[in-house]
Motif scaffolding. Structure first.
Motif, PDB file in Angstrom:
ATOM      1  N   ILE A 233      78.378  44.245  58.478  1.00 21.65           N
ATOM      2  CA  ILE A 233      78.134  44.381  59.918  1.00 21.65           C
ATOM      3  C   ILE A 233      79.408  44.128  60.716  1.00 21.65           C
ATOM      4  CG2 ILE A 233      77.063  43.155  61.850  1.00 21.65           C
ATOM      5  CD1 ILE A 233      74.527  42.999  60.199  1.00 21.65           C
ATOM      6  N   ASP A 234      79.667  45.027  61.639  1.00 21.41           N
ATOM      7  CA  ASP A 234      80.752  44.860  62.596  1.00 21.41           C
ATOM      8  C   ASP A 234      80.086  44.625  63.950  1.00 21.41           C
ATOM      9  OD1 ASP A 234      82.831  45.050  64.392  1.00 21.41           O
ATOM     10  OD2 ASP A 234      83.831  46.686  63.321  1.00 21.41           O
ATOM     11  N   ASP A 235      80.099  43.371  64.408  1.00 23.59           N
ATOM     12  CA  ASP A 235      79.304  43.032  65.595  1.00 23.59           C
ATOM     13  C   ASP A 235      79.817  43.691  66.876  1.00 23.59           C
ATOM     14  OD1 ASP A 235      81.553  41.485  66.020  1.00 23.59           O
ATOM     15  OD2 ASP A 235      80.559  39.571  65.628  1.00 23.59           O
ATOM     16  N   ARG A 236      80.975  44.319  66.834  1.00 24.84           N
ATOM     17  CA  ARG A 236      81.446  45.063  68.017  1.00 24.84           C
ATOM     18  C   ARG A 236      80.574  46.292  68.274  1.00 24.84           C
ATOM     19  NH1 ARG A 236      87.363  46.500  66.363  1.00 24.84           N
ATOM     20  NH2 ARG A 236      86.174  46.973  64.462  1.00 24.84           N
ATOM     21  N   TYR A 237      79.880  46.740  67.227  1.00 28.97           N
ATOM     22  CA  TYR A 237      79.087  47.964  67.341  1.00 28.97           C
ATOM     23  C   TYR A 237      77.599  47.708  67.076  1.00 28.97           C
ATOM     24  CZ  TYR A 237      83.828  49.702  66.881  1.00 28.97           C
ATOM     25  OH  TYR A 237      85.186  49.911  67.056  1.00 28.97           O
ATOM     26  N   VAL A 238      77.173  46.478  67.281  1.00 28.78           N
ATOM     27  CA  VAL A 238      75.767  46.130  67.088  1.00 28.78           C
ATOM     28  C   VAL A 238      75.043  46.129  68.438  1.00 28.78           C
ATOM     29  CG1 VAL A 238      74.152  44.297  66.415  1.00 28.78           C
ATOM     30  CG2 VAL A 238      76.136  44.822  64.980  1.00 28.78           C
ATOM     31  N   SER A 239      73.867  46.744  68.482  1.00 32.41           N
ATOM     32  CA  SER A 239      73.043  46.776  69.693  1.00 32.41           C
ATOM     33  C   SER A 239      71.700  46.119  69.436  1.00 32.41           C
ATOM     34  CB  SER A 239      72.809  48.219  70.145  1.00 32.41           C
ATOM     35  OG  SER A 239      74.015  48.837  70.526  1.00 32.41           O
ATOM     36  N   LEU A 240      71.160  45.539  70.488  1.00 37.22           N
ATOM     37  CA  LEU A 240      69.775  45.060  70.459  1.00 37.22           C
ATOM     38  C   LEU A 240      68.890  46.134  71.081  1.00 37.22           C
ATOM     39  CD1 LEU A 240      67.599  42.738  70.168  1.00 37.22           C
ATOM     40  CD2 LEU A 240      68.124  42.234  72.568  1.00 37.22           C
ATOM     41  N   VAL A 241      67.825  46.497  70.387  1.00 40.20           N
ATOM     42  CA  VAL A 241      66.783  47.362  70.948  1.00 40.20           C
ATOM     43  C   VAL A 241      65.517  46.523  71.048  1.00 40.20           C
ATOM     44  CG1 VAL A 241      65.339  49.408  70.610  1.00 40.20           C
ATOM     45  CG2 VAL A 241      67.774  49.470  69.989  1.00 40.20           C
ATOM     46  N   ALA A 242      64.982  46.396  72.241  1.00 36.99           N
ATOM     47  CA  ALA A 242      63.717  45.680  72.435  1.00 36.99           C
ATOM     48  C   ALA A 242      62.697  46.665  72.972  1.00 36.99           C
ATOM     49  CB  ALA A 242      63.892  44.526  73.418  1.00 36.99           C
ATOM     50  N   PHE A 243      61.514  46.664  72.357  1.00 38.39           N
ATOM     51  CA  PHE A 243      60.463  47.543  72.872  1.00 38.39           C
ATOM     52  C   PHE A 243      59.128  46.816  72.854  1.00 38.39           C
ATOM     53  CE2 PHE A 243      60.632  48.574  68.324  1.00 38.39           C
ATOM     54  CZ  PHE A 243      59.282  48.654  67.954  1.00 38.39           C
ATOM     55  N   ILE A 244      58.274  47.201  73.813  1.00 43.35           N
ATOM     56  CA  ILE A 244      56.922  46.651  73.865  1.00 43.35           C
ATOM     57  C   ILE A 244      55.936  47.771  73.550  1.00 43.35           C
ATOM     58  CG2 ILE A 244      57.506  44.827  75.486  1.00 43.35           C
ATOM     59  CD1 ILE A 244      56.234  46.507  77.720  1.00 43.35           C
ATOM     60  N   TYR A 245      54.829  47.402  72.907  1.00 43.91           N
ATOM     61  CA  TYR A 245      53.847  48.429  72.561  1.00 43.91           C
ATOM     62  C   TYR A 245      52.428  47.892  72.695  1.00 43.91           C
ATOM     63  CZ  TYR A 245      53.321  46.285  67.879  1.00 43.91           C
ATOM     64  OH  TYR A 245      53.080  45.430  66.818  1.00 43.91           O
ATOM     65  N   ASP A 246      51.513  48.823  72.920  1.00 46.97           N
ATOM     66  CA  ASP A 246      50.091  48.518  72.997  1.00 46.97           C
ATOM     67  C   ASP A 246      49.614  48.171  71.589  1.00 46.97           C
ATOM     68  OD1 ASP A 246      47.191  48.942  72.862  1.00 46.97           O
ATOM     69  OD2 ASP A 246      47.361  49.785  74.883  1.00 46.97           O
ATOM     70  N   ALA A 247      49.115  46.961  71.396  1.00 45.17           N
ATOM     71  CA  ALA A 247      48.757  46.504  70.051  1.00 45.17           C
ATOM     72  C   ALA A 247      47.578  47.281  69.475  1.00 45.17           C
ATOM     73  CB  ALA A 247      48.447  45.014  70.072  1.00 45.17           C
ATOM     74  N   ASP A 248      46.774  47.914  70.306  1.00 44.34           N
ATOM     75  CA  ASP A 248      45.636  48.700  69.811  1.00 44.34           C
ATOM     76  C   ASP A 248      46.034  50.137  69.481  1.00 44.34           C
ATOM     77  OD1 ASP A 248      44.252  46.378  70.437  1.00 44.34           O
ATOM     78  OD2 ASP A 248      42.457  47.502  71.044  1.00 44.34           O
ATOM     79  N   THR A 249      46.700  50.811  70.396  1.00 44.34           N
ATOM     80  CA  THR A 249      47.036  52.226  70.188  1.00 44.34           C
ATOM     81  C   THR A 249      48.362  52.414  69.479  1.00 44.34           C
ATOM     82  OG1 THR A 249      48.226  52.460  72.277  1.00 44.34           O
ATOM     83  CG2 THR A 249      45.829  52.750  72.336  1.00 44.34           C
ATOM     84  N   LYS A 250      49.218  51.379  69.430  1.00 43.57           N
ATOM     85  CA  LYS A 250      50.575  51.388  68.865  1.00 43.57           C
ATOM     86  C   LYS A 250      51.590  52.116  69.737  1.00 43.57           C
ATOM     87  CE  LYS A 250      48.579  49.389  65.437  1.00 43.57           C
ATOM     88  NZ  LYS A 250      48.508  47.913  65.447  1.00 43.57           N
ATOM     89  N   GLU A 251      51.170  52.691  70.862  1.00 40.55           N
ATOM     90  CA  GLU A 251      52.079  53.439  71.721  1.00 40.55           C
ATOM     91  C   GLU A 251      53.131  52.511  72.331  1.00 40.55           C
ATOM     92  OE1 GLU A 251      50.131  55.750  74.689  1.00 40.55           O
ATOM     93  OE2 GLU A 251      51.972  56.136  75.826  1.00 40.55           O
ATOM     94  N   VAL A 252      54.389  52.960  72.272  1.00 37.95           N
ATOM     95  CA  VAL A 252      55.481  52.211  72.893  1.00 37.95           C
ATOM     96  C   VAL A 252      55.413  52.422  74.399  1.00 37.95           C
ATOM     97  CG1 VAL A 252      57.989  52.017  73.106  1.00 37.95           C
ATOM     98  CG2 VAL A 252      56.944  52.317  70.853  1.00 37.95           C
ATOM     99  N   LEU A 253      55.433  51.310  75.145  1.00 37.54           N
ATOM    100  CA  LEU A 253      55.259  51.365  76.594  1.00 37.54           C
ATOM    101  C   LEU A 253      56.585  51.335  77.345  1.00 37.54           C
ATOM    102  CD1 LEU A 253      52.289  48.827  76.793  1.00 37.54           C
ATOM    103  CD2 LEU A 253      52.161  51.325  76.666  1.00 37.54           C
ATOM    104  N   GLN A 254      57.592  50.697  76.753  1.00 35.41           N
ATOM    105  CA  GLN A 254      58.915  50.654  77.364  1.00 35.41           C
ATOM    106  C   GLN A 254      59.892  50.119  76.323  1.00 35.41           C
ATOM    107  OE1 GLN A 254      60.410  52.029  79.563  1.00 35.41           O
ATOM    108  NE2 GLN A 254      61.633  50.795  80.956  1.00 35.41           N
ATOM    109  N   ALA A 255      61.153  50.532  76.462  1.00 34.19           N
ATOM    110  CA  ALA A 255      62.203  50.072  75.556  1.00 34.19           C
ATOM    111  C   ALA A 255      63.484  49.872  76.352  1.00 34.19           C
ATOM    112  CB  ALA A 255      62.425  51.079  74.431  1.00 34.19           C
ATOM    113  N   GLU A 256      64.348  49.011  75.816  1.00 35.01           N
ATOM    114  CA  GLU A 256      65.664  48.786  76.416  1.00 35.01           C
ATOM    115  C   GLU A 256      66.647  48.547  75.281  1.00 35.01           C
ATOM    116  OE1 GLU A 256      66.917  48.944  79.368  1.00 35.01           O
ATOM    117  OE2 GLU A 256      65.150  49.053  80.671  1.00 35.01           O
ATOM    118  N   THR A 257      67.931  48.781  75.559  1.00 38.06           N
ATOM    119  CA  THR A 257      68.965  48.509  74.557  1.00 38.06           C
ATOM    120  C   THR A 257      70.249  48.082  75.240  1.00 38.06           C
ATOM    121  OG1 THR A 257      70.105  49.383  72.601  1.00 38.06           O
ATOM    122  CG2 THR A 257      69.855  50.866  74.483  1.00 38.06           C
ATOM    123  N   MET A 258      71.054  47.341  74.508  1.00 33.00           N
ATOM    124  CA  MET A 258      72.378  46.942  75.001  1.00 33.00           C
ATOM    125  C   MET A 258      73.175  46.364  73.836  1.00 33.00           C
ATOM    126  SD  MET A 258      71.500  43.418  77.006  1.00 33.00           S
ATOM    127  CE  MET A 258      71.165  41.916  76.084  1.00 33.00           C
TER     128      MET A 258
END
Length: 326
Positions: free
Chosen positions: A298-323
Motif C-alpha cells: 500500500i502506498d498511502d498517498r494514493y489511498v481513498s476512503l469510500v463511505a456509503f450508506i444502504y437500506d438494510a432491507d433492499t440493499k440499495e445504496v442511498l448515498q456515497a462519498e470518497t476522499m
C-alpha cells in the motif's frame, strides 16, 4: 420545645444525606475518549467539505480480474462515467474469483499481484452477497439496485448511472479521517443528515481503495495500447494502470447499523470506525522468479476512503462519498 428542635435537626440531616447521595450518583464526567492508536504529532486530518456533500452521488462497483480479457473495456466505461460526472460517480474495482484474479505460479513476474480481499469476496458470493461473477465478468452494480438481479453488464452502466444521479438526495454524508503517517492507523467518522424519510434500518460501510498500481492485464482488444503488449503473449498488456482497487472494508462487508428505521427527514446519525491498520501488500515476495518478484504494498498517498450508506432491507445504496486519507 425540645421535641420540635429534634425534629428540625433530624429533617436537616435527612435533607443533607439526600443531597450528598445525589452528588455521588452523578460522578464527574471524564474527557472525551482518545484513540491511542493515533499520535497527534503524526496525524493528518481530512474531510469531504469541498466534495459537494449536498449533491447526489452514485456508487459504481466494477467486478473484474487481471486474467479477464474483456475487463479493460468495462474499466474504460467506468472511468469515462467518472470523467463525465466529476465528483458524482464513485468507483470501486473488486477483483474476484480464482479464475480471473488468480496468481500466476510460473517463473515470470507476470500476474503475481493478489488484488482479492475479504469484502469483495463477500459481496461477490451468492450466499453472503450478490453473486455478481456468476453471470461472468465483467459485471457491475450501480447503487446495488435491481434486487434480486444486482449484476449489470457494462453496456447498461451509463443509463443506470444517469437514472440514479437524477434521484433526490437521500442523505448528506460528512466524512472525517484521522491518519497516523508513522503507525499507519486510520480512524474514519461519518455524520449522516437525512433529507428523505427512510422506512428501514440504514447501514454504513467504510471501504479503502488504492490507485496507481502498474501491472499485467489481459486485454483481447488489440486496438488498446498496441505498444504495450507482451511479445510472447500479445493478449497481455504489460503496464496496465489499476485504479480504485478495493483494499478491504474497515467495518466488515455488511458494515454497521448507522440508524434504525423508520428515519424521518432531518434526523441525524454518526458513527466512528477506529484504529484500522493500513499495512497490506498485494501479494508476496517471490525469490524463485527471475528477477526476484517484489510485491507492491500500500502506498498511502494514493489511498481513498469510500463511505456509503444502504437500506438494510433492499440493499440499495442511498448515498456515497470518497476522499483521500492524506
Amino acid at each position: 420545645m425540645l421535641s420540635s428542635m429534634k425534629k428540625i435537626i433530624i429533617s436537616f440531616l435527612f435533607l443533607f444525606l439526600i443531597t450528598a447521595c445525589d452528588k455521588i450518583s452523578h460522578p464527574v464526567q471524564g474527557p472525551p475518549k482518545i484513540f491511542d492508536c493515533i499520535d497527534p504529532l503524526n496525524q493528518v486530518i481530512k474531510t469531504n467539505a469541498n466534495k459537494n456533500p449536498d449533491q447526489r452521488k452514485v456508487l459504481l462497483e466494477d467486478f473484474t480480474g487481471h486474467y479477464c480479457p474483456n475487463c479493460p473495456r468495462a474499466a474504460k466505461v467506468a472511468e469515462t462515467l467518472m470523467e463525465q460526472n466529476p465528483g458524482n460517480v464513485i468507483l470501486l474495482a473488486h477483483h474476484v474469483t480464482t479464475t480471473y484474479a488468480k496468481i500466476s505460479t510460473d517463473t515470470t513476474n507476470k500476474f503475481k499481484e493478489n488484488f482479492m480481499n475479504d469484502a469483495s469476496n463477500d459481496w461477490d458470493s451468492p450466499k453472503t452477497g450478490f453473486g455478481v461473477s456468476g453471470a461472468g465478468l465483467p459485471q457491475g452494480m450501480v447503487n446495488r439496485i435491481g434486487n434480486p438481479n444486482f449484476a449489470q453488464a457494462d453496456s447498461k452502466w451509463a443509463s443506470l448511472v444517469s437514472t440514479e444521479l437524477n434521484k433526490p438526495l437521500v442523505a448528506r454524508l460528512d466524512l472525517e479521517t484521522t491518519y497516523d503517517l508513522v503507525s499507519h492507523y486510520l480512524i474514519a467518522k461519518v455524520k449522516a443528515t437525512f433529507k428523505q424519510a427512510v422506512a428501514h434500518n440504514v447501514n454504513v460501510v467504510f471501504v479503502l481503495s488504492q490507485d496507481s498500481i502498474v501491472a499485467c492485464q489481459k486485454d483481447n482488444n488489440p486496438l488498446n495500447a498496441p505498444n504495450d503488449r507482451d511479445p510472447d503473449e500479445p493478449q497481455t498488456r504489460l503496464n496496465f494502470h489499476f485504479n480504485h482497487i478495493t483494499i478491504n472494508a474497515m467495518n466488515g462487508a455488511q458494515g454497521e447499523v448507522l440508524k434504525s428505521g423508520p428515519i424521518a427527514i432531518n434526523d441525524t446519525a454518526s458513527l466512528t470506525s477506529s484504529c484500522f491498520l493500513l499495512n497490506k501488500c498485494f501479494g508476496a515476495d517471490n525469490a524463485t522468479t527471475f528477477p526476484p518478484y517484489k510485491a507492491f504494498c500500500i502506498d498511502d498517498r494514493y489511498v481513498s476512503l469510500v463511505a456509503f450508506i444502504y437500506d438494510a432491507d433492499t440493499k440499495e445504496v442511498l448515498q456515497a462519498e470518497t476522499m483521500r486519507i492524506r
